[in-house]
Scaffold this motif. Structure first.
Motif, PDB file in Angstrom:
ATOM      1  N   SER A  44    -103.392 -30.444  -6.381  1.00 15.79           N
ATOM      2  CA  SER A  44    -104.214 -29.243  -6.230  1.00 15.79           C
ATOM      3  C   SER A  44    -104.077 -28.603  -4.852  1.00 15.79           C
ATOM      4  CB  SER A  44    -105.686 -29.601  -6.480  1.00 15.79           C
ATOM      5  OG  SER A  44    -105.886 -30.120  -7.780  1.00 15.79           O
ATOM      6  N   LEU A  45    -103.109 -29.043  -4.066  1.00 17.27           N
ATOM      7  CA  LEU A  45    -103.041 -28.590  -2.676  1.00 17.27           C
ATOM      8  C   LEU A  45    -102.926 -27.076  -2.551  1.00 17.27           C
ATOM      9  CD1 LEU A  45    -102.903 -29.358   0.328  1.00 17.27           C
ATOM     10  CD2 LEU A  45    -100.410 -29.447   0.088  1.00 17.27           C
ATOM     11  N   VAL A  46    -102.045 -26.454  -3.322  1.00 16.73           N
ATOM     12  CA  VAL A  46    -101.857 -25.005  -3.215  1.00 16.73           C
ATOM     13  C   VAL A  46    -103.153 -24.277  -3.540  1.00 16.73           C
ATOM     14  CG1 VAL A  46    -100.658 -23.007  -4.189  1.00 16.73           C
ATOM     15  CG2 VAL A  46     -99.385 -25.109  -3.694  1.00 16.73           C
ATOM     16  N   GLU A  47    -103.832 -24.709  -4.593  1.00 16.97           N
ATOM     17  CA  GLU A  47    -105.112 -24.099  -4.979  1.00 16.97           C
ATOM     18  C   GLU A  47    -106.145 -24.262  -3.867  1.00 16.97           C
ATOM     19  OE1 GLU A  47    -108.686 -24.854  -8.257  1.00 16.97           O
ATOM     20  OE2 GLU A  47    -106.749 -25.870  -8.463  1.00 16.97           O
ATOM     21  N   TRP A  48    -106.224 -25.439  -3.266  1.00 19.70           N
ATOM     22  CA  TRP A  48    -107.224 -25.682  -2.226  1.00 19.70           C
ATOM     23  C   TRP A  48    -106.921 -24.864  -0.971  1.00 19.70           C
ATOM     24  CZ3 TRP A  48    -107.790 -31.781  -2.450  1.00 19.70           C
ATOM     25  CH2 TRP A  48    -108.317 -32.132  -3.694  1.00 19.70           C
ATOM     26  N   VAL A  49    -105.647 -24.761  -0.620  1.00 21.77           N
ATOM     27  CA  VAL A  49    -105.262 -23.934   0.524  1.00 21.77           C
ATOM     28  C   VAL A  49    -105.663 -22.486   0.273  1.00 21.77           C
ATOM     29  CG1 VAL A  49    -103.290 -22.966   1.786  1.00 21.77           C
ATOM     30  CG2 VAL A  49    -103.387 -25.428   1.330  1.00 21.77           C
TER      31      VAL A  49
END
Length: 390
Positions: free
Chosen positions: A102-107
């Protein structure tokens, strides 16, 4: 000008007045911004890692992690609710953040809330498609760990990686970005096996189009993991002087090549507050436990300036069971904030008095006086290399 900028400007002028030329990163920070409660929240998006680096202190800990060492969406949601009160989010901890699905979404969510965002990665998984997604999500800075300037040494230090692939990934993101955003950096951990390559690393950074290189000490140790790799020592020696001389050559080379640098000393110098400043910063472990910093989030046997000690584990509590603000107001958190605020105040007052009084006192003399006057550091911090700037 913000209060923090004014504070930093004061310290820069003060230290230069006494012969220091500090990096901006080294200037003691003020407490909290009027606009945002937290200057930085470090979110350990992943404790999992895809490499087996020889100096990694977290190897044993990864064997007992839950949820494969990945932060859950539920824990992130507890942070996300507070994003409007956070100035900057670092999605890095003891693992590889690119393993977090989920890194891209969280960024993107942090960026949309007005937060500065960044990650420290080993760079192996940073292929063009993922790099483009992170750029579009609003990533402000990217730091890649590279501890060797050639394939043989790099892959010996970081088993499981691929030197050419990492170089290509770093070069690609430098070309893909717009207006030099995200800022790109390399972290180089200085050790006996790679120190001879400090100038070669500057040249490599220039070829890859990197903005900055950070020469770091191997300062985090747990048991035997990470032990014996560091180049810093408790006292000055001929060996330390030779290290310093060679590193200075690399820093001068970087300056000529328009690459910014940061570098940590080879001997300890106690600071009023470390860079993991608990006055306006909090660390959220992958499992939701909140702590002053990653070093206190996971305590255990360690080596501090050649002494065998045990670093305590210090937690404020856990999200999502508790709200982040509630954890910020716990007695333990208040204790750490107040201790370091008092230390910073005494340190600043000592230098101010020195400026107004005896002009013959050197910066080193005033520093010695300030260290004697400051209250003792908080538990754990007294035996942590971060507080001693190595």
């Amino acid at each position: 000008m913000t209060a923090e900028e004014a504070h930093s400007g004061f310290w820069a002028g003060l230290l230069r007045r006494f012969g220091f030329s500090p990096h901006p990163e080294k200037i003691p920070k003020c407490t909290v911004s009027k606009k945002r409660r937290w200057r930085l929240v470090q979110v350990e998006s992943s404790m999992a890692c895809n490499l087996r680096c020889v100096m990694c202190p977290w190897k044993a800990y990864r064997e007992i992690v839950c949820n494969q060492g990945l932060m859950s969406q539920e824990i992130w949601e507890a942070v996300r609710r507070r994003l409007p009160e956070i100035a900057s989010v670092d999605f890095t901890g003891g693992g590889e953040p690119l393993l977090q699905p989920s890194l891209v979404e969280w960024v993107s969510e942090a960026h949309s809330a007005g937060c500065e965002t960044g990650i420290l990665s080993n760079g192996l998984l940073l292929k063009k498609e993922l790099a483009r997604q992170l750029i579009d999500a609003g990533l402000d800075w990217l730091c890649v760990s590279m501890d060797g300037a050639d394939k043989e040494l790099y892959e010996r230090i970081r088993p499981g990686s691929d030197f050419e692939r990492v170089c290509n990934n770093v070069a690609d993101i430098a070309k893909m970005r717009s207006n030099k955003i995200p800022k790109t950096m390399i972290n180089f951990v200085m050790m006996h096996m790679n120190f001879h390559q400090v100038q070669d690393m500057v040249k490599l950074a220039a070829r890859l189009g990197v903005d900055q290189i950070n020469f770091r000490q191997c300062e985090v140790i747990r048991g035997e993991h990470g032990k014996g790799f560091g180049l810093f020592r408790p006292k000055e020696s001929e060996e330390i002087r030779s290290y310093r001389k060679e590193l200075l050559k690399a820093l001068n080379l970087a300056d000529r090549m328009n690459i910014r640098t940061t570098a940590f000393p080879f001997t300890p110098r106690q600071r009023p507050v470390c860079e993991q400043d608990p006055r306006d910063e909090i660390f959220i472990r992958y499992d939701g436990h909140a702590a002053p910093c990653i070093n206190l989030a996971i305590g255990g046997p360690t080596t501090f300036l050649d002494r065998e000690v045990v670093l305590p584990t210090v937690h404020y509590g856990r999200i999502p069971e508790n709200d982040l603000l509630d954890l910020w107001e716990t007695d333990t958190c208040r204790h750490y904030r107040e201790i370091f605020e008092n230390r910073a105040r005494v340190y600043e007052q000592t230098f101010m008095a020195g400026m107004m009084g005896d002009s013959r006192k050197t910066a080193d003399k005033l520093h010695e006086e300030a260290v004697k006057r400051m209250p003792q550091a908080a538990e754990g911090c007294r035996i942590c290399h971060y507080l001693y700037d190595v």
